[in-house]
Design a protein around this motif. Structure first.
Motif, PDB file in Angstrom:
ATOM      1  N   HIS A   8      -5.022 -34.963 -32.121  1.00  0.00           N
ATOM      2  CA  HIS A   8      -5.006 -35.276 -30.921  1.00  0.00           C
ATOM      3  C   HIS A   8      -5.988 -34.017 -29.976  1.00  0.00           C
ATOM      4  O   HIS A   8      -5.919 -33.140 -30.616  1.00  0.00           O
ATOM      5  CB  HIS A   8      -3.454 -35.209 -30.139  1.00  0.00           C
ATOM      6  CG  HIS A   8      -3.041 -33.952 -29.994  1.00  0.00           C
ATOM      7  ND1 HIS A   8      -2.273 -33.269 -30.752  1.00  0.00           N
ATOM      8  CD2 HIS A   8      -3.000 -33.398 -28.723  1.00  0.00           C
ATOM      9  CE1 HIS A   8      -1.729 -31.921 -30.124  1.00  0.00           C
ATOM     10  NE2 HIS A   8      -2.193 -31.974 -29.089  1.00  0.00           N
ATOM     11  N   LEU A   9      -6.204 -34.125 -28.789  1.00  0.00           N
ATOM     12  CA  LEU A   9      -6.837 -33.318 -27.752  1.00  0.00           C
ATOM     13  C   LEU A   9      -5.866 -32.878 -26.979  1.00  0.00           C
ATOM     14  O   LEU A   9      -5.020 -33.689 -26.113  1.00  0.00           O
ATOM     15  CB  LEU A   9      -7.947 -34.081 -27.298  1.00  0.00           C
ATOM     16  CG  LEU A   9      -9.286 -34.213 -28.229  1.00  0.00           C
ATOM     17  CD1 LEU A   9     -10.291 -35.169 -27.507  1.00  0.00           C
ATOM     18  CD2 LEU A   9     -10.014 -32.975 -28.413  1.00  0.00           C
ATOM     19  N   PRO A  10      -6.135 -31.475 -26.536  1.00  0.00           N
ATOM     20  CA  PRO A  10      -5.124 -31.030 -25.588  1.00  0.00           C
ATOM     21  C   PRO A  10      -5.415 -31.636 -24.460  1.00  0.00           C
ATOM     22  O   PRO A  10      -4.430 -31.848 -23.133  1.00  0.00           O
ATOM     23  CB  PRO A  10      -5.689 -29.647 -25.303  1.00  0.00           C
ATOM     24  CG  PRO A  10      -6.039 -29.247 -26.639  1.00  0.00           C
ATOM     25  CD  PRO A  10      -6.702 -30.279 -27.262  1.00  0.00           C
ATOM     26  N   SER A  11      -6.719 -32.109 -23.988  1.00  0.00           N
ATOM     27  CA  SER A  11      -6.872 -32.899 -22.819  1.00  0.00           C
ATOM     28  C   SER A  11      -8.002 -33.966 -23.338  1.00  0.00           C
ATOM     29  O   SER A  11      -8.818 -33.870 -23.906  1.00  0.00           O
ATOM     30  CB  SER A  11      -7.655 -31.998 -21.705  1.00  0.00           C
ATOM     31  OG  SER A  11      -8.021 -32.839 -20.617  1.00  0.00           O
ATOM     32  N   THR A  21     -11.974 -29.014 -28.705  1.00  0.00           N
ATOM     33  CA  THR A  21     -11.253 -28.750 -30.058  1.00  0.00           C
ATOM     34  C   THR A  21     -10.052 -29.705 -30.398  1.00  0.00           C
ATOM     35  O   THR A  21      -8.983 -29.115 -29.944  1.00  0.00           O
ATOM     36  CB  THR A  21     -10.761 -27.226 -30.186  1.00  0.00           C
ATOM     37  OG1 THR A  21     -12.148 -26.266 -29.791  1.00  0.00           O
ATOM     38  CG2 THR A  21     -10.407 -26.729 -31.502  1.00  0.00           C
ATOM     39  N   PRO A  22     -10.124 -30.542 -31.382  1.00  0.00           N
ATOM     40  CA  PRO A  22      -9.070 -31.478 -31.475  1.00  0.00           C
ATOM     41  C   PRO A  22      -7.751 -30.795 -32.451  1.00  0.00           C
ATOM     42  O   PRO A  22      -8.304 -29.857 -32.975  1.00  0.00           O
ATOM     43  CB  PRO A  22      -9.671 -32.496 -32.546  1.00  0.00           C
ATOM     44  CG  PRO A  22     -11.003 -32.322 -32.285  1.00  0.00           C
ATOM     45  CD  PRO A  22     -11.471 -31.018 -32.053  1.00  0.00           C
ATOM     46  N   THR A 216     -11.642 -40.268 -26.389  1.00  0.00           N
ATOM     47  CA  THR A 216     -11.638 -39.892 -24.962  1.00  0.00           C
ATOM     48  C   THR A 216     -11.915 -40.588 -23.946  1.00  0.00           C
ATOM     49  O   THR A 216     -12.389 -41.686 -24.014  1.00  0.00           O
ATOM     50  CB  THR A 216     -12.757 -38.472 -25.207  1.00  0.00           C
ATOM     51  OG1 THR A 216     -14.045 -38.806 -24.698  1.00  0.00           O
ATOM     52  CG2 THR A 216     -12.570 -37.660 -26.237  1.00  0.00           C
ATOM     53  N   SER A 217     -11.650 -40.064 -22.556  1.00  0.00           N
ATOM     54  CA  SER A 217     -12.125 -40.535 -21.572  1.00  0.00           C
ATOM     55  C   SER A 217     -13.505 -40.451 -21.419  1.00  0.00           C
ATOM     56  O   SER A 217     -14.191 -39.819 -22.210  1.00  0.00           O
ATOM     57  CB  SER A 217     -11.321 -40.144 -20.267  1.00  0.00           C
ATOM     58  OG  SER A 217      -9.866 -40.271 -20.253  1.00  0.00           O
ATOM     59  N   ARG A 218     -14.003 -41.128 -20.374  1.00  0.00           N
ATOM     60  CA  ARG A 218     -15.475 -40.894 -20.108  1.00  0.00           C
ATOM     61  C   ARG A 218     -16.015 -39.560 -19.719  1.00  0.00           C
ATOM     62  O   ARG A 218     -14.882 -38.767 -19.051  1.00  0.00           O
ATOM     63  CB  ARG A 218     -16.001 -41.598 -18.958  1.00  0.00           C
ATOM     64  CG  ARG A 218     -15.981 -43.063 -19.266  1.00  0.00           C
ATOM     65  CD  ARG A 218     -16.554 -44.129 -18.184  1.00  0.00           C
ATOM     66  NE  ARG A 218     -16.309 -45.391 -18.263  1.00  0.00           N
ATOM     67  CZ  ARG A 218     -16.726 -46.250 -18.962  1.00  0.00           C
ATOM     68  NH1 ARG A 218     -17.998 -45.813 -19.722  1.00  0.00           N
ATOM     69  NH2 ARG A 218     -16.628 -47.417 -19.343  1.00  0.00           N
ATOM     70  N   VAL A 219     -17.046 -39.046 -20.307  1.00  0.00           N
ATOM     71  CA  VAL A 219     -17.457 -37.321 -20.024  1.00  0.00           C
ATOM     72  C   VAL A 219     -17.791 -37.479 -18.488  1.00  0.00           C
ATOM     73  O   VAL A 219     -18.411 -38.147 -17.998  1.00  0.00           O
ATOM     74  CB  VAL A 219     -18.469 -37.013 -20.994  1.00  0.00           C
ATOM     75  CG1 VAL A 219     -19.214 -35.758 -20.680  1.00  0.00           C
ATOM     76  CG2 VAL A 219     -18.160 -37.225 -22.377  1.00  0.00           C
ATOM     77  N   ALA A 279      -8.598 -29.452 -15.382  1.00  0.00           N
ATOM     78  CA  ALA A 279      -9.196 -28.299 -14.575  1.00  0.00           C
ATOM     79  C   ALA A 279      -8.459 -26.941 -14.600  1.00  0.00           C
ATOM     80  O   ALA A 279      -8.912 -26.003 -14.405  1.00  0.00           O
ATOM     81  CB  ALA A 279      -9.220 -28.718 -13.309  1.00  0.00           C
ATOM     82  N   LEU A 280      -7.353 -27.102 -15.035  1.00  0.00           N
ATOM     83  CA  LEU A 280      -6.418 -25.838 -15.319  1.00  0.00           C
ATOM     84  C   LEU A 280      -6.549 -25.395 -16.729  1.00  0.00           C
ATOM     85  O   LEU A 280      -5.969 -24.428 -16.911  1.00  0.00           O
ATOM     86  CB  LEU A 280      -4.730 -26.239 -15.325  1.00  0.00           C
ATOM     87  CG  LEU A 280      -4.285 -26.105 -13.560  1.00  0.00           C
ATOM     88  CD1 LEU A 280      -2.646 -26.341 -13.495  1.00  0.00           C
ATOM     89  CD2 LEU A 280      -4.479 -24.648 -13.162  1.00  0.00           C
ATOM     90  N   SER A 281      -6.872 -26.164 -17.600  1.00  0.00           N
ATOM     91  CA  SER A 281      -7.058 -25.656 -19.191  1.00  0.00           C
ATOM     92  C   SER A 281      -7.926 -24.551 -19.020  1.00  0.00           C
ATOM     93  O   SER A 281      -8.981 -24.478 -18.283  1.00  0.00           O
ATOM     94  CB  SER A 281      -7.427 -26.904 -19.969  1.00  0.00           C
ATOM     95  OG  SER A 281      -8.902 -27.080 -19.630  1.00  0.00           O
TER      96      SER A 281
END
Length: 605
Positions: A8-11, A21-22, A216-219, A279-281
């Motif tokens: 999984h991805l953190p976001s 970074t998965p 992922t979602s769209r870049v 945006a907080l990551s």
């Protein structure tokens, strides 16, 4: 056999320039679980992981909203196109989005417009008008019926690094990476990314397990706030944005930046629920902060709330690439109970081509508290006194020598030194006595340095004290009124008599210079100042607090302020928004001042 338990991805929202970074959880044959990056060069039990990243490109071109980058755009502002603004700033997800953002968006138009036609209608023709309902009469194009419109291609034609690997249902997959991590590029904007990992036999190089994938979602593009201008306070406005290289080389001035960057340890969704989690990551914020800091091109950079691990692993090496030497003072750890590597502190950087390091002093207020209680507090009260005074706060003081020749200096044969103090004062609002004592302790230390050499002083940092408070009064006025209400809180008696709360340093707040400017862009900045204190209306802006805690003080007998970085206002931050945000990655704003040395008759040889 080695097997993959979870990926999984953190976001799941990828941003251009921010490394993905998965998290890959593996199980070994002995049932133990590991998260190591098992590559072909360090196999485990005869197996390794093979990684692939793909860009999934639809036949339909996609643009993303400039205000809400996780949303697909449905409208495009033609004024942006005609004004030749970056195309990404022209997209909006709905008429309401465009209407709500109009006041901020229009500033981009005004800055980009080079002229107005003779009859004055150009702005209306290009940028459209809003009626009372917030809709536009011109200047927008609806994109919902323009799926094949070439203007939605998000820039130039991409050059893909690998051949098409698969095509299905109107989608094409392009391989873009073969390592565990991947950093999205501008070519990825608007597209979904796919990550694959599979266990491979180290001998045969064949996959021996199922392929694990995630989408992922769209870049989205990295949000880019409007550049903050450097405003002259000497009567002539500095043109353009922060193109400091040419100005510095010819002007002989130097610039100082002070910025509380918000430690990752404090940037929680609980405290800043209004800021999108992506945006907080730290992965996103560190890149955004670095872009902002490097963009200011300051000669001296004072940062607060820099985590120890982030200083060593990110800021020091990254700013070294831009010509900065780094110094750091970590907070003490008598109160802090977390991981010692994440404790924050003060970091000072300076450009090696502009200054050289002469000396460093470290102030640990805990040590000063111990000395104070030993001298003044009865033994029976020492424990309570130390509990109140010991808060781990520190200050970093650096003496630098200028390398910029005889620019603005009366005698080039003598050394031009400058002393820079960088501090972060205790945050607790109910400990007004501790704040004032820490500031007084710092100033007394600086007085000793000043007595040993005729040297300009710069005192920067987050003082967690509003204008008009006792600490601010001590810094700005050199003394505290004995009747100041802050002095009523003094359970240890450390502030008595009030007459001792003085210092002889001729310090002035740099941003108070805006209060003396009556023309041009400086007059605009005066509206963002508190007329009662001559300080900015705010440097810290959250949902719970808006006010000024950050300052740059300077020796007015040695230095003059040439220019200041413009202040933000509510319009700049957008309606109903607080910090941090996708555009600004700290809950504080950066302060920057440009100084010039006054001619002097006595210098340290």
């Amino acid at each position: 056999m080695l097997s993959v338990l979870r990926v999984h991805l953190p976001s799941d929202i990828p941003i251009v320039g921010c490394e993905l970074t998965p998290y890959v959880l593996l199980k070994r044959p002995d049932k133990s679980v590991i998260t190591d990056d098992v590559t072909e060069f360090n196999p485990v039990d005869g197996h390794f992981l093979r990684y692939r990243w793909y860009r999934i490109q639809s036949d339909r071109k996609v643009a993303v909203c400039s205000v809400h980058p996780t949303e697909q755009a449905t409208l495009q502002c033609l004024g942006c196109v005609k004004a030749k603004l970056p195309v990404a700033k022209s997209y909006h997800c709905s008429p309401k989005c465009f209407s709500d953002a109009w006041q901020h968006h229009r500033v981009l138009h005004e800055r980009a417009a080079s002229a107005v036609n003779e009859n004055g209608n150009e702005e209306e023709e290009i940028f459209g008008r809003f009626n009372s309902t917030g809709s536009t009469t011109s200047g927008m194009v609806n994109m919902s019926s323009s799926q094949s419109n070439p203007s939605l291609s998000n820039g130039t034609t991409a050059l893909y690094p690998a051949a098409v690997t698969q095509r299905s249902g109107g989608e094409t997959w392009f391989e873009v990476g073969r390592s565990k991590t991947y950093t999205p590029t501008a070519d990825d904007i608007g597209h979904v990314l796919k990550f694959e990992c599979v266990v491979v036999d180290a001998e045969t190089k064949l996959a021996v397990g199922p392929t694990n994938t995630l989408l992922t979602s769209r870049v989205i593009p990295a949000p880019s706030p409007s550049p903050r201008r450097l405003i002259s306070v000497s009567g002539i406005d500095v043109t353009g944005h922060l193109d400091l290289d040419g100005r510095i080389s010819s002007g002989g001035t130097f610039t100082v930046l002070s910025y509380n960057i918000l430690s990752d340890a404090y940037a929680s969704s609980e405290l800043y629920s209004y800021c999108p989690s992506w945006a907080l990551s730290w992965t996103y914020r560190r890149q955004n902060l670095l872009r902002e800091i490097v963009g200011y091109r300051a000669d001296i950079v004072c940062l607060q709330e820099v985590q120890s691990d982030h200083f060593e692993e990110f800021f020091a090496p990254e700013l070294d690439k831009h010509g900065y030497q780094a110094l750091f003072k970590r907070k003490t750890a008598e109160v802090f109970g977390g991981n010692i590597n994440t404790i924050d502190g003060c970091a000072t950087f300076f450009r090696r081509d502009r200054f050289s390091h002469v000396k460093k002093y470290e102030v640990e207020f805990n040590k000063a508290a111990q000395s104070l209680t030993d001298a003044l507090v009865p033994s029976a009260q020492k424990k309570n006194a130390l509990n109140r005074l010991v808060k781990d706060n520190v200050a970093l003081i650096v003496v630098l020598e200028a390398k910029f020749g005889n620019h603005g200096i009366d005698n080039p044969a003598k050394r031009q030194l400058v002393c820079v103090a960088n501090t972060h004062v205790n945050v607790h609002q109910d400990l007004k006595d501790v704040k004032l004592w820490q500031v007084h302790t710092l100033l007394k230390g600086l007085e000793k340095i000043a007595a040993s050499a005729d040297i300009p002083m710069l005192v920067c940092g987050d003082f967690n004290s509003i204008p008009g408070s006792a600490p601010h009064a001590l810094l700005a006025m050199g003394k505290v009124d004995p009747l100041h209400p802050d002095l009523a809180i003094d359970p240890l008696g450390i502030l008595r008599p009030a007459a001792k709360l003085t210092h002889q340093l001729p310090l002035v707040s740099a941003y108070s210079s805006f209060a003396r400017v009556g023309v041009g862009l400086g007059l605009e900045q005066r509206r963002k100042m508190d007329p009662a204190t001559n300080e900015p209306l705010f440097t810290n802006c959250t949902r719970d607090f808006i006010g000024t805690h950050d300052y740059i003080f300077y020796s007015a007998d040695c230095l003059t302020v040439e220019s200041l970085l413009e202040l933000l206002d509510e319009e700049s931050l957008r309606k109903d928004t607080a910090l941090p945000s996708p555009e600004w990655s700290s809950d504080h704003i950066a302060l920057l001042a440009e100084f010039r040395c006054k001619p002097r008759t006595r210098r340290l040889q």
